[in-house]
Structure formats: C-alpha cells, structure tokens
Design an enzyme around this catalytic site. Structure first.
Site: not given
Length: 460
Positions: A46, A129, A147
């Site tokens: 991520e 996020y 996002d």
C-alpha cells in the site's frame, strides 16, 4: 422516511455491494501481495502503490520483500540499503517513513503489525487510507479505505458533485464507503472497490459497458460520468532551471565520475547525485529560457569552485527533468574535466583544500594533518535554505583569476562567509560497478547509466 422510501434509498447500495463483490471474485488480478494475508506485505504494498502504478510496483515489491522479509529485517537494515532497494520508485520519504514505522512496530508491538485502529494510525507515514487498507485487507476489519480511485467510483455511481479535494468530501466518502461494506467481507470488498476504479471506472475513459454496477450508476444515467469527480486543480509545480556537472576523472580517477551526497534532511535526503546548482535567469529572455552555454559554463565553474570541487566545464552534454510534487527541476548537464588544482579563497589561510584521494574517495587535509575521508570541505556558498535568487546574486561578486603557473587560482570569498548545506556532503569517484552501493534519484540514475553506456560504446 417511510419503510418503502428507505428500501428505495438502499436498493442502489445493496445492488452495488452485491454485484461488485461478484465481479471481483471473477475478475480480480493475481497480484503478489494478494497471495498472502500477511499484514506486513499488505502494508508495504500500500505504501508503494501511493502515486505509483501497479505494474511498476510489482517487481519493486518482490525485491523489497526478498531483501526485507519481515518487520524486524526492515527495522534493522541500514537506511542506505532501504533507499537503494526503493531506487527508481520516487517519493523517497515513503521509504524512510516505512522504515521508521517498522522500528515503531518492532519496539512497541514485538514486530507484529497491530490490528488496533489507533495503533495503526500512530505509525509514521500511515494516514486514513493506508490505515483503512491495512485493517480491512489484512484483518478484515470493516474500515473504509478511500483513495482517489474509490472517490472517483463513488462520485460517479452516486452522482456526488462535491469537490473531492476538500476534507469534508473525503469524510463524506469514508462514511458512505463504510456503509457499503457487507458484513464479514471488508477485505474483499475494499479490494474490489479499488479494482473497479483501476480497471473499469478509469479517470478519462470509463468502460461503462463492462461495469458490473452500470445499471444503477447515477452518473452514467445523467450522462456526466466523464466530468466526475469534481476536483479543484492543484497548483502546478514551480519550474527551476539547474546546472549540473558530469565530472570525468583523470589520472587515478580515469573512468570515474564524481558524485555527491545530499544533506541529511530535506529534499532527497542522503541520496547521491551529480553536483548541481540553480541557474540564473537568461538576461532579456522569456521566463524559463535556457541560459546561453558560455554564461552557463561560467556560472557552473564558479559554483564548482565555491563547492571546493576542482573541475572545468567543457560543453553541454544533455538535458533532463525531475518532477517533485511542488517543483520541477530542468537539469542542463555539462561535461566537466577534473583539474589538478583548485582555486583557493583569498585570505583564507588554514582552510582545508580539496585534493583527489585514491580508491575513488575524495579527502581533505585537516588542520591536524590527517585526512577526513570522503568529505570535501566546502568553500562559502550560501546559507541553509537560500533561494536560487540569493545564490545567484552572491555569485555575481565571484571573481576567478587564471594563471599559467601550477599554483592554485585565487577567488573572492562571499561577504557573509556562509555555506551551502548541499556542498557539505561526502563525494565519491565512481565507476558503473560502484553504482550498486549508492542510492540515486531516478533522474541521476538515468544520467549515469546513459553516460556509462556511451563510454562502453566508445571502448567497443
């Protein structure tokens, strides 16, 4: 609201969640971080995927996990190794923050990524996020992970015309995304939402006819899918022209190029690069016009002297560009030749003088008579945080006088006697083979590889 009205209101949401999950299970991509529920792997992926395409991330992720297979391995690694492994991905603060957070996890949670929302939020570099992605994907917690992809999908499907660049809109989106998560499916649902935005509901040309939720997409029905989401344009990055020196070694340094290390904090901290400085504006030319070669080489020569580097520009080689979020460097790169003697500052008795050491390392004699390895003592240049304008204004007073004698040339010191932090770092003479030991921003990596490719071609 009556029960019937509530049912009508909920129908698009239920339809969306059901059909999205059904589509995802059939169409999801086989990505390396999806083959595990390892929270560390998901966390690394991520962070890498921020501002970076999936296809670009895959090989970096695989190499990173091979090199740092656990939180402990990342926490204990030298920062230089982490930056080298990240080299080419850009946004290097992500790598530094990731390692800092890994040390937090090692020290506070025994190396296990926490599944507590507050704890995850406390990690360096982890925002709403990323926290939502870790908690939902790794631990199946019903947390939204919103996002840009997700906000685009939700804006179109629910015909939300609020500006997604504003904080209240993000909060609204997070609440909506949380409502859409079916019980027990947070991990798959959030990945499905991201997948839809990446593969179908794309920014410029949404593939509406293949979309699993097109039937109830309010944006498509209204015919405004391509104008959503609404987003205020960000301020464009400021352009800055810079003069860079590709310094070719002579004698003991033949076949080598000089690189320098950036300061320990700030932009591209501790990474390696070709020496470069801000260029003055071209007199009488339009903004952004390139400085004439003669003027550029003179300015570069003066900057080299002030940095304590003995080299003379010999001609323009090529141009390159490096874009940050707030600034764009346009680098005009000049080939330079190493010289035997450096112009010394007038009335600067006792100041260390640059000289070339063996084994590709630059050394400076100290007042105690021993070498300070790998560090070039800078000549006064400019105060920390100085602007391009103040640097260039200071250089206007610099005078170089040449002499056929072998004695060092004389240059005039700046009046304030201050120093530029970019000129205080270590320098190295390197070959192509040495590049594996240093982490370079992508633009300098490409420049060095291009140069060595040219040299290899000349020797064939």
């Amino acid at each position: 609201m009556t029960q019937q009205e509530q049912q009508v209101h909920q129908e698009p949401k239920l339809f969306f969640s059901h059909h999205l999950l059904e589509w995802y299970h059939q169409q999801k991509r086989d990505l390396p971080w999806r083959r595990h529920r390892n929270p560390y792997y998901i966390w690394v992926s991520e962070i890498m995927l921020q501002q970076t395409r999936v296809d670009t991330v895959i090989p970096y992720f695989q190499r990173f996990i091979e090199r740092f297979p656990s939180v402990e391995a990342l926490a204990d690694a030298p920062e230089e190794d982490v930056l080298k492994c990240w080299e080419g991905l850009g946004y290097y603060s992500r790598a530094r923050n990731l390692q800092h957070a890994a040390r937090q996890v090692k020290e506070q949670y025994g190396g296990n990524v926490p599944d507590d929302k507050e704890a995850v939020f406390s990690l360096k570099g982890v925002g709403p996020y990323t926290a939502g992605a870790i908690l939902s994907i790794a631990f199946n917690r019903p947390e939204p992970a919103v996002d840009g992809n997700v906000m685009r999908v939700l804006s179109r499907y629910f015909l939300i015309e609020d500006d997604i660049a504003k904080g209240p809109t993000r909060i609204k989106m997070e609440r909506l995304a949380a409502e859409l998560i079916p019980e027990g499916t947070a991990s798959h649902f959030n990945q499905a939402l991201m997948e839809l935005g990446a593969l179908v509901c794309t920014p410029k040309s949404p593939r509406c006819l293949t979309c699993p939720v097109m039937e109830h997409c309010a944006g498509r029905i209204a015919g405004c899918e391509t104008s959503l989401p609404v987003k205020t344009k960000a301020k464009p990055p400021r352009p800055e022209e810079r003069l860079a020196a590709l310094i070719e070694g002579r004698g003991a340094h033949a076949g080598r190029v000089l690189i320098r290390q950036r300061p320990t904090s700030g932009l591209l901290a501790r990474m390696w690069e070709l020496p470069h400085w801000p260029a003055p504006p071209a007199e009488g030319a339009a903004p952004g016009a390139r400085l004439a070669d003669a003027a550029a080489q003179d300015r570069l020569r003066r900057s080299l002297v002030k940095a304590g580097i003995s080299a003379r520009p010999e001609g323009h080689w090529m141009a390159a560009e490096h874009t940050f979020s707030h600034i764009v460097w346009t680098l005009q790169v000049y080939r330079c030749r190493e010289e035997d003697a450096l112009p010394q500052p007038m009335a600067a008795e006792g100041r260390a003088v640059y000289r070339a050491g063996a084994q590709g390392v630059v050394t400076t004699p100290t007042t105690e008579g021993h070498d300070s390895s790998a560090v070039v003592t800078s000549l006064p240049y400019g105060a920390k945080g100085e602007s391009a304008q103040s640097h260039n204004a200071a250089l206007e007073g610099t005078v170089l006088t040449e002499s056929p004698a072998p004695a060092p040339l004389a240059v005039e010191l700046f009046a304030d006697g201050t120093e530029n932090p970019e000129d205080m770092g270590a320098v190295r003479w390197i070959t192509r083979e040495d590049m594996v030991n240093y982490a370079f921003p992508n633009v300098f990596l490409k420049l060095l590889n291009t140069y060595f490719d040219e040299q290899d071609g000349l020797t064939l």
